[in-house]
Design a protein around this motif. Structure first.
Motif, PDB file in Angstrom:
ATOM      1  N   GLU A 291       0.833  -1.208   0.000  1.00 11.90           N
ATOM      2  CA  GLU A 291       0.000   0.000   0.000  1.00 11.90           C
ATOM      3  C   GLU A 291       0.871   1.263   0.000  1.00 11.90           C
ATOM      4  O   GLU A 291       0.625   2.214  -0.770  1.00 11.90           O
ATOM      5  CB  GLU A 291      -0.936   0.002   1.216  1.00 11.90           C
ATOM      6  CG  GLU A 291      -1.993  -1.085   1.203  1.00 11.90           C
ATOM      7  CD  GLU A 291      -1.426  -2.448   1.622  1.00 11.90           C
ATOM      8  OE1 GLU A 291      -0.240  -2.492   2.059  1.00 11.90           O
ATOM      9  OE2 GLU A 291      -2.138  -3.450   1.478  1.00 11.90           O
ATOM     10  N   GLU A 294       2.618   1.683  -3.334  1.00  9.62           N
ATOM     11  CA  GLU A 294       1.714   2.220  -4.363  1.00  9.62           C
ATOM     12  C   GLU A 294       1.460   3.713  -4.141  1.00  9.62           C
ATOM     13  O   GLU A 294       1.418   4.493  -5.098  1.00  9.62           O
ATOM     14  CB  GLU A 294       0.397   1.456  -4.342  1.00  9.62           C
ATOM     15  CG  GLU A 294      -0.560   1.909  -5.425  1.00  9.62           C
ATOM     16  CD  GLU A 294      -1.881   1.129  -5.387  1.00  9.62           C
ATOM     17  OE1 GLU A 294      -2.775   1.477  -6.185  1.00  9.62           O
ATOM     18  OE2 GLU A 294      -2.000   0.199  -4.573  1.00  9.62           O
ATOM     19  N   ARG A 298       2.323   6.600  -6.793  1.00 10.07           N
ATOM     20  CA  ARG A 298       1.296   7.510  -7.302  1.00 10.07           C
ATOM     21  C   ARG A 298       1.690   8.977  -7.060  1.00 10.07           C
ATOM     22  O   ARG A 298       1.454   9.844  -7.903  1.00 10.07           O
ATOM     23  CB  ARG A 298      -0.054   7.207  -6.653  1.00 10.07           C
ATOM     24  CG  ARG A 298      -0.671   5.897  -7.114  1.00 10.07           C
ATOM     25  CD  ARG A 298      -2.063   5.707  -6.509  1.00 10.07           C
ATOM     26  NE  ARG A 298      -2.645   4.462  -6.953  1.00 10.07           N
ATOM     27  CZ  ARG A 298      -3.278   4.307  -8.119  1.00 10.07           C
ATOM     28  NH1 ARG A 298      -3.383   5.329  -8.955  1.00 10.07           N
ATOM     29  NH2 ARG A 298      -3.786   3.131  -8.441  1.00 10.07           N
TER      30      ARG A 298
END
Length: 495
Positions: A291, A294, A298
């Motif tokens: 998580e 990511e 991003r």
């Protein structure tokens, strides 16, 4: 040799040479007609008086002095008087206040005879003198003689002078000298005047040239007039003014370039710093879960996209500023074009909770020459700028139009916080942000409205803002309607 000295010498030559040639010519004519220069005086007297005094004196000496009996010879005297009257000269002979002989011309001039001087000394010849009688001038020559019986006798020759000849004879030296003085003064004044009119402008131009050479352009060339020097002075002043303006613009460009580099460096450094921080976090294992990894990726992608948009805007602005961005103009019916754009915009604004109100009450049938993509970019930049600063619960954007003579006016209003009065004049400057924090959520790149202004200027139109702090901001776009297009007579409606 200076120009001033050349002028002085040339004007002096213009005066001296004609005078010299005039004198030489007069002397040569005297020699030709009278044999020698010494006869110049006699020629002068002869010309202006009408009788030869030397011949008259010789006549008196060879006749009356050698034969004094002729003084009482009426026949001889009548012949002599007739001959002299042809030369406008009368004879009068007096002996001890007794009249011996008088020419017919003197019989009615008793007053003139009475004023003649008395006998002085035998054999004496007097210099002729002038005497006025009844507004007439006479030249009087007196000869004192002794008659045959030793009686003192005075013989007078009275020559009537022509008024013009008398005037010229009397005042010729004065007139000649006056003419010479006037000529000298005229040449002197003309030389001085022309020197001022020519030399002073040249000195002023030399001073101005020296100042320009020294790098000083903060002055004015004071040369006026419609002649060649005046035109040269005005051309030099125009050149100086343009040169000063170009240097000022160059300095402005240099300052803008430095400011541009500073702003670009600042705006690029922020996302790059964030990207480096998240990359370091990944490399150092801070993102120890899928998580977090990511999320970091991003964020890096978002910052990279932000940098890409900023670079695109910088590139676009640079091409607009250098006027190297080509526009593909086409005539479009402006209201249908705006209606299609507003429909697309309404869908996007609904997702963000912004109400779009369309009030297109003017411009039906009006055609405007625009580059569709560039004009849509202008509209998009204005909308994006409005969305950044909206702070009210009910967000609202209003689009309306009107016609004003041959101009089409589009107004885009928002109900945001408005622009502070001190910031309103600068919102179309590049990199200017009314909110100075440079937060990308509000401040943006500072190029949106500047790009909009450049594009609208390329369309031959204008863009300006009207804002009330706390109430909102309105951006107005003014474009020219194509000549001959319908809709010019539409009713004007206030936005």
């Amino acid at each position: 040799m200076s120009i001033r000295l050349k002028f002085l010498l040339s004007y002096a030559a213009m005066l001296v040479i004609p005078l010299f040639l005039l004198v030489v010519t007069a002397l040569l004519l005297t020699v030709v007609y009278h044999g020698d220069v010494q006869s110049l005086k006699n020629a002068y007297e002869s010309k202006f008086e009408g009788m030869e005094e030397r011949d008259t004196r010789n006549l008196i000496k060879h006749t009356f002095l050698q034969n004094s009996a002729l003084l009482t010879d009426t026949g001889f005297l009548n012949d002599f008087s007739a001959d002299m009257l042809q030369k406008n000269t009368a004879i009068y002979i007096r002996s001890e206040n007794k009249e011996l002989y008088a020419s017919d011309d003197l019989l009615q001039k008793k007053g003139l005879i009475d004023e003649l001087p008395s006998f002085t000394k035998a054999g004496r010849e007097y210099e002729p003198y002038r005497q006025k009688y009844n507004n007439e001038w006479y030249k009087v020559a007196q000869f004192d003689l002794l008659s045959k019986d030793g009686t003192p006798v005075s013989l007078f020759l009275l020559t009537k002078l022509d008024p013009l000849v008398h005037f010229v004879r009397t005042f010729f030296p004065i007139l000649f000298l006056s003419t010479l003085v006037v000529l000298l003064l005229t040449h002197g004044l003309l030389t001085s005047y022309m020197s001022r009119r020519i030399i002073r402008p040249l000195l002023e131009l030399r001073r101005a040239t020296k100042l320009v050479t020294d790098g000083n352009l903060d002055f004015k060339v004071n040369i006026s007039g419609k002649d060649e020097l005046g035109q040269l002075g005005m051309a030099f002043e125009k050149m100086r003014s343009r040169l000063q303006q170009s240097i000022y613009l160059q300095q402005q460009y240099e300052n803008n370039r430095k400011e541009l580099i500073t702003n670009i460096s600042h705006d690029l450094k922020t996302p790059i710093t964030a990207i480096k921080g998240y990359v370091d976090g990944i490399l150092e294992g801070v993102a120890n879960s899928p998580e977090k990894n990511e999320k970091y990726m991003r964020t890096i992608a978002a910052k990279a996209g932000e940098m890409d948009r900023l670079i695109d805007e910088l590139f676009l602005y640079s091409k607009l500023d250098m006027q190297k961005l080509p526009f593909s103009f086409e005539s479009v019916p402006i209201l249908p074009f705006l209606t299609d754009w507003a429909e697309e915009l309404e869908v996007e604004l609904e997702k963000k909770g912004v109400q779009l109100q369309i009030e297109m009450n003017g411009g039906e049938g009006a055609w405007v020459s625009v580059d569709r993509d560039s004009f849509k970019r202008v509209l998009g930049n204005i909308i994006q700028n409005s969305l950044k600063y909206m702070d009210k619960p009910e967000k609202k954007i209003t689009v309306n139009t009107r016609l004003e003579t041959e101009r089409f006016i589009l107004a885009i209003r928002d109900n945001g916080p408005g622009i502070p009065p001190e910031a309103a004049p600068f919102i179309f400057d590049r990199f200017y942000r009314a909110e100075q924090s440079r937060n990308t959520n509000t401040g943006g790149s500072g190029l949106g409205l500047s790009i909009a202004k450049q594009i609208i200027a390329g369309h031959g139109g204008s863009i300006y803002a009207d804002s009330e702090e706390g109430e909102g901001t309105a951006i107005y776009i003014v474009l020219s309607i194509e000549e001959g297009a319908p809709g010019n007579g539409a009713n004007d409606t206030d936005c």
